[in-house]
Design a protein around this motif. Structure first.
Motif, PDB file in Angstrom:
ATOM      1  N   ALA A  34      43.322  -2.272  10.203  1.00 42.17           N
ATOM      2  CA  ALA A  34      44.367  -2.306   9.164  1.00 42.17           C
ATOM      3  C   ALA A  34      45.648  -1.641   9.679  1.00 42.17           C
ATOM      4  O   ALA A  34      46.760  -2.117   9.415  1.00 42.17           O
ATOM      5  CB  ALA A  34      43.864  -1.613   7.899  1.00 42.17           C
ATOM      6  N   LEU A  82      42.068 -14.520   6.599  1.00 43.50           N
ATOM      7  CA  LEU A  82      41.243 -13.997   7.698  1.00 43.50           C
ATOM      8  C   LEU A  82      40.032 -14.902   7.912  1.00 43.50           C
ATOM      9  O   LEU A  82      39.412 -15.367   6.950  1.00 43.50           O
ATOM     10  CB  LEU A  82      40.794 -12.578   7.370  1.00 43.50           C
ATOM     11  CG  LEU A  82      40.047 -11.841   8.490  1.00 43.50           C
ATOM     12  CD1 LEU A  82      40.509 -10.373   8.568  1.00 43.50           C
ATOM     13  CD2 LEU A  82      38.534 -11.875   8.298  1.00 43.50           C
ATOM     14  N   SER A 131      44.516  -6.907   4.465  1.00 42.29           N
ATOM     15  CA  SER A 131      43.806  -7.254   5.702  1.00 42.29           C
ATOM     16  C   SER A 131      42.454  -6.545   5.748  1.00 42.29           C
ATOM     17  O   SER A 131      41.436  -7.137   6.118  1.00 42.29           O
ATOM     18  CB  SER A 131      44.635  -6.850   6.925  1.00 42.29           C
ATOM     19  OG  SER A 131      45.847  -7.546   6.899  1.00 42.29           O
ATOM     20  N   ARG A 132      42.449  -5.276   5.367  1.00 45.60           N
ATOM     21  CA  ARG A 132      41.199  -4.518   5.349  1.00 45.60           C
ATOM     22  C   ARG A 132      40.215  -5.145   4.356  1.00 45.60           C
ATOM     23  O   ARG A 132      39.047  -5.359   4.658  1.00 45.60           O
ATOM     24  CB  ARG A 132      41.489  -3.074   4.945  1.00 45.60           C
ATOM     25  CG  ARG A 132      40.242  -2.312   4.465  1.00 45.60           C
ATOM     26  CD  ARG A 132      40.637  -1.121   3.631  1.00 45.60           C
ATOM     27  NE  ARG A 132      41.305  -0.151   4.486  1.00 45.60           N
ATOM     28  CZ  ARG A 132      40.663   0.724   5.252  1.00 45.60           C
ATOM     29  NH1 ARG A 132      39.347   0.751   5.252  1.00 45.60           N
ATOM     30  NH2 ARG A 132      41.319   1.565   5.987  1.00 45.60           N
ATOM     31  N   ALA A 142      47.641 -12.993   3.186  1.00 46.67           N
ATOM     32  CA  ALA A 142      46.900 -13.004   4.450  1.00 46.67           C
ATOM     33  C   ALA A 142      45.694 -13.912   4.345  1.00 46.67           C
ATOM     34  O   ALA A 142      45.118 -14.091   3.262  1.00 46.67           O
ATOM     35  CB  ALA A 142      46.450 -11.585   4.815  1.00 46.67           C
ATOM     36  N   VAL A 177      47.514  -3.975  11.951  1.00 49.55           N
ATOM     37  CA  VAL A 177      48.223  -5.021  11.182  1.00 49.55           C
ATOM     38  C   VAL A 177      49.554  -4.455  10.674  1.00 49.55           C
ATOM     39  O   VAL A 177      50.607  -5.085  10.822  1.00 49.55           O
ATOM     40  CB  VAL A 177      47.360  -5.546  10.004  1.00 49.55           C
ATOM     41  CG1 VAL A 177      48.204  -6.417   9.080  1.00 49.55           C
ATOM     42  CG2 VAL A 177      46.160  -6.332  10.514  1.00 49.55           C
ATOM     43  N   ILE A 227      43.585 -13.245  12.024  1.00 48.23           N
ATOM     44  CA  ILE A 227      44.276 -12.825  10.794  1.00 48.23           C
ATOM     45  C   ILE A 227      45.710 -13.336  10.848  1.00 48.23           C
ATOM     46  O   ILE A 227      46.432 -13.083  11.808  1.00 48.23           O
ATOM     47  CB  ILE A 227      44.212 -11.288  10.599  1.00 48.23           C
ATOM     48  CG1 ILE A 227      45.078 -10.839   9.408  1.00 48.23           C
ATOM     49  CG2 ILE A 227      44.658 -10.495  11.811  1.00 48.23           C
ATOM     50  CD1 ILE A 227      44.325 -10.644   8.153  1.00 48.23           C
ATOM     51  N   GLU A 252      43.651  -8.615  15.891  1.00 49.65           N
ATOM     52  CA  GLU A 252      42.577  -9.603  16.118  1.00 49.65           C
ATOM     53  C   GLU A 252      41.735  -9.225  17.331  1.00 49.65           C
ATOM     54  O   GLU A 252      40.507  -9.241  17.297  1.00 49.65           O
ATOM     55  CB  GLU A 252      43.187 -10.992  16.404  1.00 49.65           C
ATOM     56  CG  GLU A 252      43.768 -11.675  15.199  1.00 49.65           C
ATOM     57  CD  GLU A 252      44.305 -13.069  15.506  1.00 49.65           C
ATOM     58  OE1 GLU A 252      44.362 -13.454  16.703  1.00 49.65           O
ATOM     59  OE2 GLU A 252      44.668 -13.769  14.555  1.00 49.65           O
ATOM     60  N   LEU A 257      49.349 -13.770   8.492  1.00 46.83           N
ATOM     61  CA  LEU A 257      49.991 -13.151   7.333  1.00 46.83           C
ATOM     62  C   LEU A 257      51.256 -13.903   6.944  1.00 46.83           C
ATOM     63  O   LEU A 257      51.925 -14.494   7.797  1.00 46.83           O
ATOM     64  CB  LEU A 257      50.343 -11.688   7.641  1.00 46.83           C
ATOM     65  CG  LEU A 257      49.100 -10.829   7.906  1.00 46.83           C
ATOM     66  CD1 LEU A 257      49.064 -10.380   9.350  1.00 46.83           C
ATOM     67  CD2 LEU A 257      49.019  -9.657   6.953  1.00 46.83           C
TER      68      LEU A 257
END
Ligand SMILES: Cc1cc2nc3c(=O)[nH]c(=O)nc-3n(C[C@H](O)[C@H](O)[C@H](O)COP(=O)(O)OP(=O)(O)OC[C@H]3O[C@@H](n4cnc5c(N)ncnc54)[C@H](O)[C@@H]3O)c2cc1C
Length: 265
Positions: free
Chosen positions: A228, A184, A256-257, A182, A231, A194, A210, A196
């Motif tokens: 998160a 960001l 992502s987090r 990912a 996502v 974001i 987003e 992926l």
């Protein structure tokens, strides 16, 4: 197999026009694997590594022949992080962005950055030059809109502000193809993107996540949890020899987090 060592775009385009069965060769780290396994038998290869136009690297453009090693020292921290995770030093010394785009693997480590910034892929042929948004260039897993006789010139990079970060999960910390990756970006106003990789047929943006987090100027821990979670809902991973869909989904949420937390003040 005839090899043309082109030193100019003209020479390369002539060679591609002369032999419709010809294939472009850059670092060869994907192409020669396909040749070695017998999946590909090009009648000739046109090496593009000596073409100066493909080596441009500045704030607004990355040429197709720019290597991972050069991107590691480039002006974009998230792109540099992605480059640092690709293969081994030997692979990074010869593997190129053009090759990563040409292969268009869902696991291509250069692609989430291009998706996050909404890069355009610039293509050149005897018919002229055209630019395609990344999502139109990559049409599916290992499939692109590259036409016959066309060469990838590089990727246009729009201005980027704020913070940016990249992360990937693999079977080990080095020399590993991504199980999930990912990139960001978050600007000072909170606007967040974001993108992926390895969690769908091609690189993707998690648009609902987003939108939700971009509305939060100082996200609470509940908002970060929700980001998160969104996502993990938006990705569309599969089971394969590298991982299960369930693990990929989980990993996408975790990285992502972490990326969001890294990009918050
Ligand atoms: C051991 C190993 C580890 C690897 N690890 C990673 C990794 O961690 N992350 C990752 O993302 N990838 C990895 N790869 C895959 C590969 O190194 C990358 O995809 C690399 O960027 C490919 O670049 P290349 O220059 O070698 O491409 P090549 O193999 O030369 O070409 C790949 C494809 O792109 C096309 N192409 C190349 N340049 C152009 C151009 N200018 N115009 C039109 N078509 C073009 C070729 O025709 C071919 O179809 C690994 C490969 C190996 C062998």
């Amino acid at each position: 197999m005839e090899t043309v060592l082109a030193t100019s775009l003209d020479e390369a385009l002539d060679a591609l026009t002369a032999d419709p069965g010809a294939t472009v060769l850059a670092g060869g780290t994907d192409l020669m694997v396909s040749v070695a396994y017998g999946d590909l038998r090009p009648s000739s290869v046109v090496s593009v590594r000596r073409i100066p136009d493909l080596h441009r690297l500045d704030d607004s453009f990355v040429g197709a022949a720019v290597t991972w090693a050069e991107l590691e020292r480039g002006p974009w921290p998230a792109f540099a992080e992605a480059a640092r995770t690709a293969g081994s030093p030997q692979i990074r010394a010869v593997g190129t962005l053009g090759g990563n785009l040409g292969t268009a693997s869902p696991a291509g480590d250069g692609l989430p950055f291009l998706a996050a910034i909404d890069a355009e892929v610039v293509l050149v042929s005897r018919a002229g030059t055209r630019s395609l948004p990344w999502h139109e260039f990559i049409t599916g897993p290992k499939s692109t809109a590259l036409g016959a006789g066309e060469i990838i010139l590089g990727a246009s990079i729009p201005p980027i502000s704020g913070k940016q970060a990249f992360a990937k999960v693999g079977a080990r910390s080095a020399m590993a193809i991504s199980i999930a990756s990912a990139c960001l970006l978050r600007d000072d106003a909170g606007s967040t993107r974001i993108a992926l990789g390895s969690v769908g047929p091609k690189p993707m943006r998690a648009r609902r996540a987003e939108e939700m987090i971009s509305a939060e100027h100082s996200p609470s821990s509940a908002a970060i949890d929700e980001f998160a979670r969104l996502v993990t809902e938006e990705v569309t991973p599969i089971d394969d020899h590298r991982s299960t869909a369930a693990y990929r989904r989980h990993a996408a949420g975790v990285i992502s987090r972490r990326l969001l937390e890294r990009c918050l003040p």
